[in-house]
Design a protein around this motif. Structure first.
Motif, short mmCIF file in Angstrom:
data_model
loop_
_atom_site.label_atom_id
_atom_site.label_comp_id
_atom_site.label_asym_id
_atom_site.label_seq_id
_atom_site.Cartn_x
_atom_site.Cartn_y
_atom_site.Cartn_z
N LEU A 1 0.84 -1.07 0.00
CA LEU A 1 -0.02 -0.04 0.03
C LEU A 1 0.85 1.07 -0.01
O LEU A 1 1.69 1.42 0.94
N ASP B 1 -0.44 7.86 -1.63
CA ASP B 1 -0.59 8.87 -2.92
C ASP B 1 -0.80 10.45 -2.46
O ASP B 1 -1.89 10.57 -2.21
N VAL C 1 -4.95 9.13 1.39
CA VAL C 1 -5.03 7.99 0.18
C VAL C 1 -3.89 7.15 -0.07
O VAL C 1 -2.73 7.77 -0.10
N TYR C 2 -4.15 6.00 -0.20
CA TYR C 2 -3.20 4.92 -0.50
C TYR C 2 -3.48 4.42 -1.78
O TYR C 2 -4.88 4.42 -2.14
N ARG C 3 -2.57 3.67 -2.62
CA ARG C 3 -2.97 2.87 -3.54
C ARG C 3 -2.09 1.58 -3.67
O ARG C 3 -1.20 1.38 -3.12
N ASP D 1 -0.85 -0.82 -6.53
CA ASP D 1 -0.65 -1.23 -8.21
C ASP D 1 -0.68 -2.63 -8.39
O ASP D 1 0.31 -3.16 -7.90
N THR E 1 -7.66 5.52 -13.14
CA THR E 1 -7.28 6.79 -12.24
C THR E 1 -7.98 7.69 -11.99
O THR E 1 -8.31 8.81 -12.84
N ARG F 1 -9.27 -4.25 -12.17
CA ARG F 1 -8.35 -2.76 -12.12
C ARG F 1 -7.00 -3.07 -12.21
O ARG F 1 -6.48 -4.28 -11.78
N VAL G 1 -5.14 -0.65 -10.72
CA VAL G 1 -4.93 0.10 -9.48
C VAL G 1 -5.99 0.23 -8.58
O VAL G 1 -7.24 0.21 -8.97
N MET G 2 -5.79 0.11 -7.39
CA MET G 2 -7.14 0.03 -6.17
C MET G 2 -6.67 1.25 -5.17
O MET G 2 -5.63 1.39 -4.76
N TYR G 3 -7.57 2.08 -4.80
CA TYR G 3 -7.20 3.19 -4.04
C TYR G 3 -7.94 2.85 -2.63
O TYR G 3 -9.05 2.23 -2.59
#
Length: 159
Positions: A12, A15, A49-51, A53, A85, A133, A135-137
């Motif tokens: 994680l 962002d 916020v984290y992401r 990939d 995105t 996906r 990417v997931m946020y």
């Protein structure tokens, strides 16, 4: 990051740019003295916020969360259903996934605690999301003195 054979560990990652955008949205509403859209999720000061990939999207089975807290406190990890995105500045509450993963560390404890059933279900939903996906946020809310600098987190899948 590949670990043991057949394992895929994805971090994680903070962002900061999206976090900043969401904070600017909140600030802008305050300065203009306007109300957010109905159901809009505004970022609180303790939320970031984290992401994740996804380096691989197919045939992932959730195994576990790797959550390391350097000090006592609590972090709530909430997934979002925003695709690709997104501009998360207008994130709606209905785009927040249930259940959230809640992880904590008690003073003097070595291990991080969590609600196992929720963490398991949440992880399985992340694995499902990976299929559609790249990417997931996530929104991470820090409490009880915990801050982003005190956290290292990843999700581990069987590939």
């Amino acid at each position: 990051m590949a670990g043991e054979a057949g394992m895929l560990e994805l971090p994680l990652t903070r962002d900061d740019q999206l976090t900043r955008c969401m904070r600017l949205r909140f600030q802008s509403l305050q300065e203009k003295n306007t109300r957010p859209q109905d159901g809009e999720k505004l970022l609180h000061p303790n939320e970031h916020v984290y992401r994740v990939d996804f380096t691989r999207q197919r045939d992932l089975r959730f195994l576990r969360w790797n959550i390391h807290l350097e000090r006592p406190g609590k972090v709530t990890v909430t997934g979002t259903s925003q695709h690709w995105t997104p501009d998360l500045t207008n994130l709606m509450n209905r785009q927040l996934l249930e259940p959230a993963g809640i992880f904590w560390k008690q003073p003097g404890a070595k291990e991080v605690g969590c609600n196992e059933a929720d963490a398991q279900e949440f992880g399985e939903r992340v694995a499902e999301s990976a299929q559609i996906r790249k990417v997931m946020y996530f929104l991470l809310a820090f409490a009880d003195g915990l801050e982003p600098a005190h956290l290292r987190a990843s999700v581990v899948f069987k590939a």
